[in-house]
Design a protein around this motif. Structure first.
Motif, PDB file in Angstrom:
ATOM      1  N   GLU A 206      22.027  27.806  46.610  1.00 35.29           N
ATOM      2  CA  GLU A 206      22.162  28.695  45.453  1.00 35.29           C
ATOM      3  C   GLU A 206      23.511  29.399  45.427  1.00 35.29           C
ATOM      4  O   GLU A 206      24.012  29.751  44.369  1.00 35.29           O
ATOM      5  CB  GLU A 206      21.039  29.756  45.475  1.00 35.29           C
ATOM      6  CG  GLU A 206      19.696  29.226  45.018  1.00 35.29           C
ATOM      7  CD  GLU A 206      18.631  30.306  45.069  1.00 35.29           C
ATOM      8  OE1 GLU A 206      18.979  31.480  45.242  1.00 35.29           O
ATOM      9  OE2 GLU A 206      17.449  29.951  44.916  1.00 35.29           O
ATOM     10  N   ASN A 207      24.095  29.643  46.585  1.00 34.50           N
ATOM     11  CA  ASN A 207      25.372  30.358  46.661  1.00 34.50           C
ATOM     12  C   ASN A 207      26.575  29.417  46.616  1.00 34.50           C
ATOM     13  O   ASN A 207      27.677  29.809  46.999  1.00 34.50           O
ATOM     14  CB  ASN A 207      25.425  31.203  47.942  1.00 34.50           C
ATOM     15  CG  ASN A 207      24.492  32.396  47.870  1.00 34.50           C
ATOM     16  OD1 ASN A 207      23.992  32.729  46.797  1.00 34.50           O
ATOM     17  ND2 ASN A 207      24.244  33.037  48.998  1.00 34.50           N
ATOM     18  N   SER A 208      26.381  28.174  46.165  1.00 29.17           N
ATOM     19  CA  SER A 208      27.491  27.207  46.161  1.00 29.17           C
ATOM     20  C   SER A 208      28.550  27.545  45.122  1.00 29.17           C
ATOM     21  O   SER A 208      29.598  26.906  45.083  1.00 29.17           O
ATOM     22  CB  SER A 208      26.958  25.792  45.911  1.00 29.17           C
ATOM     23  OG  SER A 208      26.323  25.724  44.660  1.00 29.17           O
ATOM     24  N   THR A 209      28.296  28.553  44.270  1.00 33.35           N
ATOM     25  CA  THR A 209      29.305  28.938  43.269  1.00 33.35           C
ATOM     26  C   THR A 209      30.188  30.083  43.757  1.00 33.35           C
ATOM     27  O   THR A 209      31.042  30.556  43.011  1.00 33.35           O
ATOM     28  CB  THR A 209      28.626  29.336  41.938  1.00 33.35           C
ATOM     29  OG1 THR A 209      27.703  30.403  42.190  1.00 33.35           O
ATOM     30  CG2 THR A 209      27.903  28.169  41.306  1.00 33.35           C
ATOM     31  N   PHE A 210      29.979  30.556  44.982  1.00 32.94           N
ATOM     32  CA  PHE A 210      30.810  31.647  45.500  1.00 32.94           C
ATOM     33  C   PHE A 210      32.119  31.096  46.048  1.00 32.94           C
ATOM     34  O   PHE A 210      32.139  30.139  46.829  1.00 32.94           O
ATOM     35  CB  PHE A 210      30.067  32.420  46.598  1.00 32.94           C
ATOM     36  CG  PHE A 210      29.134  33.467  46.056  1.00 32.94           C
ATOM     37  CD1 PHE A 210      29.549  34.788  45.926  1.00 32.94           C
ATOM     38  CD2 PHE A 210      27.855  33.139  45.635  1.00 32.94           C
ATOM     39  CE1 PHE A 210      28.701  35.754  45.419  1.00 32.94           C
ATOM     40  CE2 PHE A 210      26.996  34.089  45.112  1.00 32.94           C
ATOM     41  CZ  PHE A 210      27.425  35.410  45.008  1.00 32.94           C
ATOM     42  N   GLY A 211      33.220  31.736  45.640  1.00 31.09           N
ATOM     43  CA  GLY A 211      34.543  31.324  46.108  1.00 31.09           C
ATOM     44  C   GLY A 211      35.438  32.534  46.271  1.00 31.09           C
ATOM     45  O   GLY A 211      34.975  33.677  46.275  1.00 31.09           O
ATOM     46  N   ILE A 212      36.734  32.295  46.377  1.00 31.66           N
ATOM     47  CA  ILE A 212      37.700  33.375  46.593  1.00 31.66           C
ATOM     48  C   ILE A 212      38.425  33.704  45.298  1.00 31.66           C
ATOM     49  O   ILE A 212      38.961  32.810  44.631  1.00 31.66           O
ATOM     50  CB  ILE A 212      38.716  32.977  47.688  1.00 31.66           C
ATOM     51  CG1 ILE A 212      38.006  32.878  49.030  1.00 31.66           C
ATOM     52  CG2 ILE A 212      39.866  33.962  47.768  1.00 31.66           C
ATOM     53  CD1 ILE A 212      38.852  32.389  50.160  1.00 31.66           C
ATOM     54  N   ASP A 213      38.419  34.984  44.932  1.00 31.93           N
ATOM     55  CA  ASP A 213      39.183  35.463  43.783  1.00 31.93           C
ATOM     56  C   ASP A 213      40.665  35.426  44.175  1.00 31.93           C
ATOM     57  O   ASP A 213      41.104  36.206  45.027  1.00 31.93           O
ATOM     58  CB  ASP A 213      38.741  36.894  43.429  1.00 31.93           C
ATOM     59  CG  ASP A 213      39.466  37.432  42.198  1.00 31.93           C
ATOM     60  OD1 ASP A 213      40.465  36.805  41.790  1.00 31.93           O
ATOM     61  OD2 ASP A 213      39.052  38.470  41.662  1.00 31.93           O
ATOM     62  N   GLY A 214      41.415  34.520  43.557  1.00 32.04           N
ATOM     63  CA  GLY A 214      42.822  34.349  43.925  1.00 32.04           C
ATOM     64  C   GLY A 214      43.708  35.532  43.610  1.00 32.04           C
ATOM     65  O   GLY A 214      44.833  35.626  44.102  1.00 32.04           O
ATOM     66  N   GLU A 215      43.221  36.454  42.767  1.00 29.51           N
ATOM     67  CA  GLU A 215      44.012  37.645  42.434  1.00 29.51           C
ATOM     68  C   GLU A 215      43.864  38.719  43.516  1.00 29.51           C
ATOM     69  O   GLU A 215      44.833  39.330  43.929  1.00 29.51           O
ATOM     70  CB  GLU A 215      43.541  38.222  41.081  1.00 29.51           C
ATOM     71  CG  GLU A 215      43.822  37.328  39.884  1.00 29.51           C
ATOM     72  CD  GLU A 215      45.249  37.457  39.385  1.00 29.51           C
ATOM     73  OE1 GLU A 215      45.967  38.344  39.875  1.00 29.51           O
ATOM     74  OE2 GLU A 215      45.651  36.662  38.522  1.00 29.51           O
ATOM     75  N   LYS A 216      42.606  38.969  43.964  1.00 30.07           N
ATOM     76  CA  LYS A 216      42.323  40.086  44.867  1.00 30.07           C
ATOM     77  C   LYS A 216      41.999  39.657  46.292  1.00 30.07           C
ATOM     78  O   LYS A 216      41.997  40.485  47.209  1.00 30.07           O
ATOM     79  CB  LYS A 216      41.145  40.900  44.315  1.00 30.07           C
ATOM     80  CG  LYS A 216      41.393  41.448  42.920  1.00 30.07           C
ATOM     81  CD  LYS A 216      40.118  42.068  42.352  1.00 30.07           C
ATOM     82  CE  LYS A 216      40.335  42.497  40.905  1.00 30.07           C
ATOM     83  NZ  LYS A 216      39.090  42.945  40.280  1.00 30.07           N
ATOM     84  N   GLY A 217      41.674  38.392  46.486  1.00 28.08           N
ATOM     85  CA  GLY A 217      41.337  37.924  47.819  1.00 28.08           C
ATOM     86  C   GLY A 217      39.934  38.297  48.272  1.00 28.08           C
ATOM     87  O   GLY A 217      39.650  38.331  49.464  1.00 28.08           O
ATOM     88  N   THR A 218      39.036  38.551  47.311  1.00 26.25           N
ATOM     89  CA  THR A 218      37.653  38.919  47.642  1.00 26.25           C
ATOM     90  C   THR A 218      36.705  37.762  47.350  1.00 26.25           C
ATOM     91  O   THR A 218      37.058  36.826  46.618  1.00 26.25           O
ATOM     92  CB  THR A 218      37.215  40.153  46.816  1.00 26.25           C
ATOM     93  OG1 THR A 218      37.431  39.875  45.417  1.00 26.25           O
ATOM     94  CG2 THR A 218      38.021  41.384  47.207  1.00 26.25           C
ATOM     95  N   ILE A 219      35.470  37.854  47.914  1.00 25.54           N
ATOM     96  CA  ILE A 219      34.457  36.817  47.679  1.00 25.54           C
ATOM     97  C   ILE A 219      33.731  37.139  46.373  1.00 25.54           C
ATOM     98  O   ILE A 219      33.172  38.227  46.222  1.00 25.54           O
ATOM     99  CB  ILE A 219      33.433  36.780  48.840  1.00 25.54           C
ATOM    100  CG1 ILE A 219      34.155  36.695  50.188  1.00 25.54           C
ATOM    101  CG2 ILE A 219      32.461  35.624  48.662  1.00 25.54           C
ATOM    102  CD1 ILE A 219      35.001  35.486  50.376  1.00 25.54           C
ATOM    103  N   VAL A 220      33.761  36.208  45.420  1.00 23.06           N
ATOM    104  CA  VAL A 220      33.196  36.450  44.086  1.00 23.06           C
ATOM    105  C   VAL A 220      32.405  35.221  43.650  1.00 23.06           C
ATOM    106  O   VAL A 220      32.740  34.089  44.017  1.00 23.06           O
ATOM    107  CB  VAL A 220      34.321  36.724  43.052  1.00 23.06           C
ATOM    108  CG1 VAL A 220      33.748  37.087  41.688  1.00 23.06           C
ATOM    109  CG2 VAL A 220      35.244  37.836  43.519  1.00 23.06           C
ATOM    110  N   ASP A 221      31.356  35.458  42.839  1.00 21.25           N
ATOM    111  CA  ASP A 221      30.621  34.354  42.215  1.00 21.25           C
ATOM    112  C   ASP A 221      31.482  33.812  41.073  1.00 21.25           C
ATOM    113  O   ASP A 221      31.743  34.514  40.095  1.00 21.25           O
ATOM    114  CB  ASP A 221      29.268  34.859  41.681  1.00 21.25           C
ATOM    115  CG  ASP A 221      28.409  33.719  41.151  1.00 21.25           C
ATOM    116  OD1 ASP A 221      28.914  32.584  41.097  1.00 21.25           O
ATOM    117  OD2 ASP A 221      27.241  33.971  40.794  1.00 21.25           O
ATOM    118  N   MET A 222      31.920  32.581  41.198  1.00 24.45           N
ATOM    119  CA  MET A 222      32.819  31.987  40.196  1.00 24.45           C
ATOM    120  C   MET A 222      32.159  31.868  38.826  1.00 24.45           C
ATOM    121  O   MET A 222      32.837  31.872  37.805  1.00 24.45           O
ATOM    122  CB  MET A 222      33.287  30.609  40.679  1.00 24.45           C
ATOM    123  CG  MET A 222      34.188  30.675  41.879  1.00 24.45           C
ATOM    124  SD  MET A 222      35.755  31.455  41.501  1.00 24.45           S
ATOM    125  CE  MET A 222      35.869  32.701  42.769  1.00 24.45           C
TER     126      MET A 222
END
Length: 548
Positions: free
Chosen positions: A475-491
């Motif tokens: 279910e969490n396969s849509t989580f990645g890295i926000d390239g602007e802030k460097g945080t973990i975000v649901d894409m």
């Protein structure tokens, strides 16, 4: 021109493989910092002495010069990726370089390259299977807002991201204009290279850029002042034959003994031109466009019949006009028919922009061809906007051809990495570790994104790995890295998406090229060397002395 110094020397077996891997890694390191929205720019001095400032991976690799054959092979990857899907050039180079780098321990342990390549191929098949079954989901191509989101995220890492939705809108309008629908109701052809042309005009605001439903050319009428420059609902005739008197094939010499014969000769030329003009005028076209020349006498007859003529048009422009207006390009005027006249254009107009005249054939009923007019402060800005727009159009084309989406920000790579590490336990024998290495290599994309935006790489990657491991069903396969802030975000919430075609092609290209380079065990020169007697000898291996 920037030169990447990775010299090819005589190397066989293990040494050749290590040399190839280090060359590929060197190319990969050149473009590593250009990935993501916080990417750095590269300044390159091109072959003609001009300066190119860009973060487009394909543009950078196209300009740099390399001497090592393996490095040249890596650069070809970016070119083939760009030709196939138009995007993902930086990702494919970084991924291929990482896969090769992770192959070094296996080579040092005397694992045969064929075994490593076989394990990599199995991992690739499994990765594509995981994408198809668990991560990809369909998209409604009729929903323009959704399409804009995807194109926007594809150019979010580029120079034009600061311009908002300008480039995504231009790309989407251009691709939807040139799209043709087949008898089955599906997209039969989307050829943006042939039928979507860009015209860069320095000056004006960049917001003035637009997509014309038709064709624009840097041309003026043949007889300014006597021919109309604005015609509504024009009848357009397209030619690729000349409207000048045809000379002999080999510049025929004519001997004239009487003065009257010279007049007869000129009269024959005039009669031929008059005859050609009469054929044209009998079909009552408003505009005649030819790829060849138009004589002054022919211009006179056409202007007298109220027909506007444009000469020496490019073949590509003529093809676009034919597609936009429904006209047929004629090779001999004797074969002209009423059905060959194009009536699909709404307006023919010649305008002066700056110091030059531009011809517009626009407001077409079913254009199927378009011109994108780019305005901007300088040529450097326009060149970068053009590169970004080409990428955006490639993404829009891929979506319309295969409307499936994947989450961006390294989410796909991390999800595949997790699934491959689970599946690796079922792989038997020496192939297990190389199989697992592909999963580890895929983490280079989220890791590079974190590096380029200044985040704590180890902490961020560990968090992302833990986030994906939390849900066993993916279910969490849509989580990645926000390239602007460097945080973990649901894409999914952030709205960062990638087309299925681009991601699948990147994986295939990177893994297959890594397999190919690993199986090279000798580097030889294809140049014949002269022996001591001065005669051409046989093909020899490249040695350090010869290379220097």
């Amino acid at each position: 021109m920037q030169v990447l110094q990775v010299n090819a020397r005589r190397e066989t077996g293990r040494k050749a493989q290590m040399q190839n891997i280090s060359a590929a890694k060197a190319v990969s390191d050149v473009v590593r910092t250009t990935l993501g929205p916080r990417s750095m720019l590269k300044m390159i001095l091109d072959a003609s002495g001009g300066i190119v400032i860009t973060n487009d991976g394909n543009a950078i690799l196209r300009e740099i010069d390399v001497t090592h054959p393996a490095a040249k092979s890596m650069i070809e990857l970016a070119r083939s990726q760009d030709e196939e899907v138009g995007d993902g050039t930086t990702s494919v180079i970084i991924l291929a370089g990482e896969i090769l780098h992770l192959s070094i321990p296996f080579l040092e342990k005397d694992v045969h390259p064929t075994v490593i390549a076989r394990a990599f191929s199995k991992a690739l098949e499994k990765a594509v299977e995981i994408i198809d079954a668990k991560i990809a989901f369909p998209l409604d191509v009729e929903n323009r807002e959704e399409l804009l989101k995807i194109v926007r995220s594809s150019v979010g890492t580029k120079f034009t991201a600061r311009l908002g939705d300008l480039v995504p809108n231009l790309a989407l309008d251009a691709v939807q204009t040139v799209k043709t629908v087949g008898p089955d109701g599906k997209s039969a052809e989307i050829d943006i290279k042939k039928f979507a042309k860009m015209e860069k005009i320095p000056g004006g605001a960049i917001e003035d850029s637009t997509v014309l439903k038709g064709v624009m050319m840097n041309k003026d009428v043949c007889l300014p002042g006597r021919m109309l420059r604005k015609i509504e609902k024009p009848r357009i005739l397209l030619l690729d034959c000349t409207l000048e008197y045809k000379k002999g094939e080999n510049q025929t010499n004519v001997e004239i003994t009487k003065e009257e014969d010279w007049e007869v000769l000129l009269k024959m030329e005039e009669d031929w031109i008059k005859q050609q003009c009469d054929i044209i005028c009998s079909f009552k076209p408003d505009v005649v466009i030819t790829e060849k020349g138009v004589s002054d006498l022919c211009c006179h007859y056409l202007a007298k019949a109220n027909v506007t003529a444009i000469r020496r048009v490019r073949k590509t422009d003529n093809n676009r006009i034919a597609r936009a207006t429904g006209a047929t390009i004629i090779h001999r005027l004797e074969e002209l028919q009423e059905s060959d006249i194009g009536t699909g254009a709404g307006l023919f107009n010649v305008e002066k922009i700056g110091d030059e005249y531009f011809t517009f054939i626009v407001d077409c009923d079913e254009p199927k061809a378009c011109t994108i007019v780019l305005r901007g402060a300088s040529k450097d800005v326009l060149n970068e906007v053009e590169r970004n727009l080409i990428d955006a159009m490639g993404v829009a084309r891929n979506i319309l051809k295969d409307p499936r989406l994947l989450p961006g920000g390294g989410a796909v790579e991390m999800a595949i990495s997790r699934e491959l590490s689970k599946f690796a336990d079922t792989v038997q024998g020496t192939e297990q570790l190389p199989f697992r290495a592909i999963g580890t290599a895929l983490e280079v994309i989220p890791r590079t994104l974190a590096q380029n935006c200044g985040a704590n790489v180890i902490r961020t990657l560990t968090k992302l790995r833990a986030k994906h491991a939390e849900s066993p069903d993916g279910e969490n396969s849509t989580f990645g890295i926000d390239g602007e802030k460097g945080t973990i975000v649901d894409m999914k919430a952030l709205g960062v998406w990638e087309p299925y075609e681009v991601k699948a092609q990147s994986l295939k290209t990177a893994v297959e090229s890594a397999c190919m380079l690993l199986r090279i065990d000798d580097v030889v020169s294809g140049l014949r060397k002269k022996n001591r007697d001065g005669n051409p000898g046989e093909v020899e291996n490249m040695s350090p002395e010869e290379d220097d």
